[in-house]
Design a protein around this motif. Structure first.
Motif, PDB file in Angstrom:
ATOM      1  N   VAL A  80       0.596  -1.101  -0.278  1.00 41.19           N
ATOM      2  CA  VAL A  80      -0.331  -0.052   0.172  1.00 41.19           C
ATOM      3  C   VAL A  80       0.735   1.206  -0.049  1.00 41.19           C
ATOM      4  O   VAL A  80       0.508   1.943  -0.590  1.00 41.19           O
ATOM      5  CB  VAL A  80      -0.891  -0.069   1.313  1.00 41.19           C
ATOM      6  N   TYR A  81       2.575   1.568   0.660  1.00 40.84           N
ATOM      7  CA  TYR A  81       3.000   2.277   0.852  1.00 40.84           C
ATOM      8  C   TYR A  81       3.500   3.041  -0.101  1.00 40.84           C
ATOM      9  O   TYR A  81       3.746   3.919  -0.850  1.00 40.84           O
ATOM     10  CB  TYR A  81       4.240   2.065   1.755  1.00 40.84           C
ATOM     11  N   MET A  82       4.118   1.496  -1.226  1.00 45.87           N
ATOM     12  CA  MET A  82       4.701   1.661  -2.466  1.00 45.87           C
ATOM     13  C   MET A  82       3.351   2.194  -3.247  1.00 45.87           C
ATOM     14  O   MET A  82       3.912   2.962  -4.344  1.00 45.87           O
ATOM     15  CB  MET A  82       5.132   0.127  -2.868  1.00 45.87           C
ATOM     16  N   ILE A  83       1.939   1.715  -3.512  1.00 43.32           N
ATOM     17  CA  ILE A  83       0.720   2.117  -4.439  1.00 43.32           C
ATOM     18  C   ILE A  83       1.405   3.680  -4.252  1.00 43.32           C
ATOM     19  O   ILE A  83       0.495   4.091  -5.263  1.00 43.32           O
ATOM     20  CB  ILE A  83      -0.196   1.264  -4.871  1.00 43.32           C
ATOM     21  N   GLY A  84       0.565   4.090  -3.304  1.00 39.47           N
ATOM     22  CA  GLY A  84       0.857   5.351  -2.797  1.00 39.47           C
ATOM     23  C   GLY A  84       1.708   6.524  -2.940  1.00 39.47           C
ATOM     24  O   GLY A  84       1.802   7.323  -3.736  1.00 39.47           O
ATOM     25  N   SER A  85       3.258   6.056  -3.560  1.00 37.79           N
ATOM     26  CA  SER A  85       4.202   6.387  -3.707  1.00 37.79           C
ATOM     27  C   SER A  85       4.364   6.610  -5.112  1.00 37.79           C
ATOM     28  O   SER A  85       5.073   7.345  -5.866  1.00 37.79           O
ATOM     29  CB  SER A  85       5.674   5.790  -3.193  1.00 37.79           C
ATOM     30  N   ALA A  86       3.801   5.116  -5.829  1.00 39.07           N
ATOM     31  CA  ALA A  86       3.662   5.800  -7.352  1.00 39.07           C
ATOM     32  C   ALA A  86       3.227   6.394  -8.233  1.00 39.07           C
ATOM     33  O   ALA A  86       2.943   6.922  -8.975  1.00 39.07           O
ATOM     34  CB  ALA A  86       3.335   3.424  -7.649  1.00 39.07           C
TER      35      ALA A  86
END
Length: 1112
Positions: free
Chosen positions: A518-524
């Motif tokens: 979820v963190y990575m999708i937010g950053s993407a």
């Protein structure tokens, strides 16, 4: 070498006593004896007499113990560092010669004694850098010559010689404690001269010695302490030369990845001779891991040499050599298994991109090979996530910068990033997912707990992932789907009571992995940049968002049984990125992003998306009120939505928002209840600020709507009022009343902050006054000792009196301005009288939270009320109302209760006090002029301290305050001389000046000193009080002028006298604006002339210097 003072037998007893004290300090087991010894030795070190010099020499000559030798070295260092220096030039030369002789004849001293003497040599050389024996013959500049004798001796002598040069280079590069926050001019003058005359030779010498050592490295025994020490100091010397602050920028070390080394043009030969660069690569390859990191640190600096040192062709060759060196290290990476080597190498890789453009890197001959090796190294580093985690930042930053440069690259050679960035992204994602099970299994520190580091790394990943974005999204979608699917299966099993112990453990692992995803999708999503995007990328973002929202629906449905806190924090982080990129004006609503949301989740427009946001916010407020991190971030998200002009109009039409506006009670939002801790109540202010903004959108003049909104608060206030009425009775429910009052004060402060229009503010004021202000004052009376109550209530009143956006523009017939000030005065006096009655029995470490914080808020409140421009303060005295006088006298009593040293120790207190004082000096000098002399002396003394404060705002405020005071004083004195009938003895200011003239004279000296010799950042502000100070102290100014002139070198005295004459040229004895402006112009020229003279070389046979001007 000669002695620097003839020994005297009468000092022998004292020296023996000092040796005994040194022994006691370091060896005694009795703590009291150690403390007494320390006190006596500190007293000895503060001595200034000739006896101190004699005793230091005797301690060194006798050499009874290393402790006494070290005491002598540090005492001499303090003696030569004093400002002004009391030692003559000849004494300082003798000390320098004695130290060199002492080190030469005793090469095997204990290391800290050697270091103490080396520091003394560096300090005495730096401070005497401009002292001359005769014209062009400098007393302390033959550094390399002095040290060369050491370099030709034994290994031990060689180590000392290199230490002397390394310490001197470091000393020249740093500002001593005594000069901290003072003038940079003298320091830069010395450092620049050293750079221009000595530093290059020292660097070349260090490289020559390192080459010699490298050639014989096979015969060197690095297990031998002296040989190892020699190499350590040689490398340290080279590094000190390369890290020298060449142009006086004092780069903050925390931003070292941005630093450029401003090598002087005269150093070009060293860097065009590529053997210099190769030397440090060879040293890295040959030295053991205890030494090689410093060689890499030198390479980091060399890679950062300013681009303009080279022509384009030279730069390309230089870069090629650096890249080849890096390539060879990566081809034989054994040394990188050492964490220090690894860290410095990561820094070196980043500097390649920080200092060179991608277009230059791709043209290097072996670039394809180098980028492949760097990618392989990065992937391996990311997979070893437990090894040197602090170095990952440099690697990710390297790739982030390379990808960020792609749109601007003009070179035709391929950059190959599309080949390697997907590998880097995959390595980061997969290694973080794999870390979850290892952390849970082995009980390690969890990277997910450090949200700051995660955020930093994800910001870097967001840019890297946008290169070949389709591959990034495909990877995230694939991993997310398989993880979320398994998670859903296990959650279903748990809800049907079919879960076992291993299932619970697997759920914990999956929750950790989903948190990362979820963190990575937010950053993407956050990596989207408007100038470089496409519809296809927006569609991919839509795919990612849909999956997180589907997961959120699942986790929210399980919240009644409990949830995963870290996953919720990641979800809120995701929503923050989602809002920044796709909510508001940023993206056209016909983009493929919204089309995907419509197809998969049925979210057809922005209002429906906003409804998802608000439902999530309501859910979090309902279930996560006990978790401060989730609560704060959720309310920050709500606040951000309520600020956006476009979003807020759509928000207020949503049923979910109307629900919040009509049901803000503890029944729906438990954190609003009295059953929670006081700590959790802190978030209520932000909650009500957001609600206040949402309410104002359609409020207009609708008082009924406002009353309806305030019903829950009205009910709660009535309840608290009834409880407080029972305060003197046995049935008083103190805890419930206290928490109720704290919560209400926080709620109202949030609303008061949001209501920044006259209409909305007046609704709130009419509601609160007079019905509920009495309840708040009563609360302060009961709990005046408890900052948990007083701080929120005082902050509420400080907000109410704040004329934000000119909202306090009352009608001509309205007494509301006066009524508001009377309530503020009542609160200040109530709090002040009770806090003063408590006495001084508060522990020092509790002084700020228990007392000074409340006093600071009272100062802030009084300043806002006095400067709000909505009260005619003349009315109070005219009609016998003591509200103003009571508030001002309470201010004085509170001020006198604060130790003056605390005013500048606590930044918030100093800021509120000095802005209030400026306000009083500007508009209420009549009050200040009636103060008792001791009070006024306190005020003047605090201004004097503030003039030298580090905080420029405090310093500028003090200048303005002093200007108002001395201007008033000047005008009052001149009134007497004109009218002859005014009784000035009744005026406290004149009495103070008459009986204590030294305080204004000291301020004149301070202001003049700052303007002339310090790094004055607010020259105009300083100039304003200087003229009235000079006019009031004309005779003293003449003495001061003579003192300053006499302290200059004989050849400078005439010029200084001329500058002082020019300063007062054309200045009349009045304070008219035209005269003031003329003085300010003269002062600018005066300061410029003095600074120009300080930059030029000064030869002086005395110990004093122009910047050591005042001792009075």
């Amino acid at each position: 070498m000669g002695s620097f003072l003839d020994s005297n037998e009468m000092h022998s007893k004292e020296v023996v006593k000092l040796e005994l004290l040194c022994k006691q300090l370091h060896e005694a087991s009795d703590g009291v004896r150690r403390q007494e010894a320390e006190k006596a030795l500190v007293e000895f070190q503060s001595g200034r007499s000739a006896a101190t010099l004699t005793q230091c020499q005797m301690l060194l000559d006798r050499a009874q113990s290393s402790y006494s030798q070290y005491l002598a070295a540090t005492t001499l260092t303090k003696l030569v560092s004093r400002n002004p220096c009391t030692l003559s030039l000849q004494q300082r030369i003798d000390i320098r010669n004695y130290v060199l002789n002492y080190l030469a004849t005793r090469p095997k001293l204990v290391h800290y004694v050697t270091q103490g003497l080396v520091v003394l040599f560096g300090r005495i050389t730096k401070l005497g850098w401009f002292d001359g024996l005769e014209k062009e013959d400098w007393a302390f500049r033959n550094v390399v010559g002095d040290v060369s004798q050491f370099l030709q001796g034994s290994v031990e002598h060689c180590v000392i010689g290199v230490q002397l040069l390394a310490q001197l280079t470091a000393e020249m590069n740093q500002i001593s404690e005594s000069d901290a926050n003072k003038s940079l001019t003298k320091h830069r003058k010395i450092a620049s001269s050293f750079r221009d005359t000595q530093l290059y030779d020292i660097f070349q010498l260090s490289c020559t010695l390192l080459r010699t050592a490298l050639e014989s490295s096979k015969t060197l025994n690095f297990n031998d302490e002296s040989q190892h020490g020699l190499m350590t100091n040689l490398l340290r010397l080279a590094l000190n030369c390369l890290t020298f602050d060449f142009i006086g920028t004092s780069v903050d070390e925390s931003s070292d990845d941005l630093g450029t080394v401003q090598i002087p043009t005269s150093w070009r030969p060293a860097f065009l001779d590529f053997s210099t660069v190769q030397l440090f690569f060879d040293l890295y390859a040959s030295l053991p891991t205890s030494l090689s990191p410093v060689a890499l640190s030198c390479l980091v600096q060399i890679a950062s040499v300013r681009r303009t040192l080279f022509s384009n062709e030279e730069r390309a060759k230089f870069l090629s050599q650096l890249v080849n060196g890096v390539r060879k290290i990566l081809q034989n990476p054994q040394g990188l298994s050492d964490p220090s080597n690894y860290h410095e190498f990561c820094r070196l890789l980043l500097r390649l991109k920080s200092n060179y453009q991608l277009g230059e890197l791709v043209t290097v001959e072996h670039y394809p090979d180098a980028i492949q090796l760097i990618a392989k190294f990065t992937v391996e580093s990311l997979n070893m996530w437990q090894f040197a985690p602090n170095s990952v930042h440099y690697l990710l930053s390297l790739w982030q910068r390379m990808v960020g440069s792609v749109p601007y690259m003009k070179a035709t050679e391929p950059h190959l990033l599309e080949t390697y960035t997907p590998e880097v992204v995959r390595a980061y994602v997969s290694s973080r997912l794999e870390s979850v099970s290892v952390v849970l299994r082995d009980g390690l520190d969890d990277p997910l707990d450090d949200v700051t580091v995660i955020q930093q790394q994800l910001d870097q990943l967001s840019t890297i992932g946008r290169c070949e974005y389709a591959k990034t999204c495909a990877l995230l979608v694939q991993l997310f789907e398989q993880t979320a699917q398994r998670y859903q299966e296990l959650i279903s099993a748990r809800m049907n009571n079919r879960s076992q112990q291993h299932t619970i453990e697997e759920i914990a692992i999956l929750e950790g992995q989903l948190t990362w995803l979820v963190y990575m999708i937010g950053s993407a999503i956050g990596g989207r940049v408007s100038f470089n995007t496409s519809d296809d990328h927006d569609a991919m973002d839509g795919e990612l968002v849909c999956r997180v929202l589907q997961l959120m629906n699942l986790t929210d449905s399980c919240l009644p049984q409990g949830g995963c806190e870290r996953l919720e924090v990641a979800t809120i982080s995701f929503f923050e990125q989602f809002r920044k990129i796709y909510v508001g004006d940023q993206v056209h609503k016909t983009s493929k992003f919204y089309r995907r949301l419509s197809e998969i989740l049925g979210l057809n427009d922005e209002s429906m998306v906003l409804a998802v946001f608000v439902r999530k916010i309501i859910t979090n407020l309902k279930y996560w009120g006990h978790c401060e991190q989730i609560l704060t971030r959720t309310l920050t998200l709500l606040s951000d939505l309520s600020i956006s002009y476009n979003s807020v109009r759509k928000l207020v039409k949503l049923e979910e928002v109307q629900f919040m506006l009509n049901n803000h009670t503890s029944e729906h939002f438990p954190f609003l209840g009295v059953g929670v801790s006081v700590q959790e109540m802190r978030s209520r202010t932000l909650f009500y600020t957001s609600l206040g903004r949402l309410l104002m959108v359609d409020l207009g003049e609708d008082e009924e709507k406002f009353t309806q909104f305030m019903l829950p608060i009205t009910s709660a206030f009535d309840s608290v009022g009834r409880l407080l009425a029972q305060a003197e009775t046995p049935v008083f429910q103190a805890e419930e009343a206290k928490k109720g009052l704290i919560g209400l004060a926080r709620d109202l402060r949030g609303l008061a902050y949001a209501f920044n229009t006259k209409t909305s503010y007046m609704m709130l004021f009419d509601w609160i006054y007079p019905t509920y202000t009495g309840v708040l004052v009563r609360g302060v009376e009961i709990w005046s000792h408890d900052p948990q109550v007083t701080t929120p209530v005082l902050k509420l009143f400080a907000e109410l009196v704040q004329n934000r956006s000119q909202r306090l523009q009352f009608d001509v017939s309205s007494p509301n301005g006066i009524l508001l000030f009377r309530e503020a005065s009542k609160v200040i006096c109530t709090y002040g009288s009770r806090i003063l009655a408590q006495g001084d029995n508060i522990p020092k470490d509790q002084m700020y939270p228990m007392r000074l914080k409340g006093i600071s808020i009272c100062f802030s409140m009084l300043k806002a009320a006095l400067c709000g421009n909505y009260v005619n303060f003349g009315v109070f005295r005219l009609y016998g109302d003591d509200a103003l006088d009571s508030a001002l006298h309470t201010f004085v009593k509170l001020l006198l209760s604060i130790p003056q040293s605390d005013l500048l120790v606590y930044p918030k207190l100093s800021q509120t006090y000095y802005v209030l004082l400026e306000c009083l000096a500007q508009d209420h000098m009549n009050f200040l002029s009636t103060l008792e002399p001791n009070v006024f002396l306190y005020v003047l003394s605090s201004i004097s301290e503030g003039l030298s404060a580090i905080d420029t705002m405090v310093c500028t405020g003090c200048c303005a305050t002093l200007d108002h005071i001395v201007t008033y004083l000047f005008k009052t004195v001149h009134q007497k001389s004109k009218k002859g009938t005014v009784d000035l003895e009744s005026d406290a200011l004149v009495r103070v000046m008459k009986h204590q003239p030294s305080i204004l004279q000291q301020m004149l000296a301070t202001v003049l000193n700052i303007i002339m010799f310090e790094d004055c950042r607010n020259q105009w502000s300083m100039s304003r009080p200087l003229l009235p100070l000079i006019l009031l102290n004309n005779e003293y100014f003449g003495q001061l002028r003579q003192q300053i002139i006499s302290q200059q070198a004989p050849d400078k005295q005439g010029a200084m006298a001329q500058w002082f004459d020019s300063l007062m040229e054309g200045i009349e004895p009045n304070l008219l604006t035209k005269n003031r402006d003329k003085f300010t112009q003269n002062l600018s020229v005066f300061r410029r002339d003095i600074n120009d003279s300080l930059k030029g070389p000064v030869t002086s046979s005395g110990g004093g210097s122009s910047s050591e001007m005042m001792t009075s």
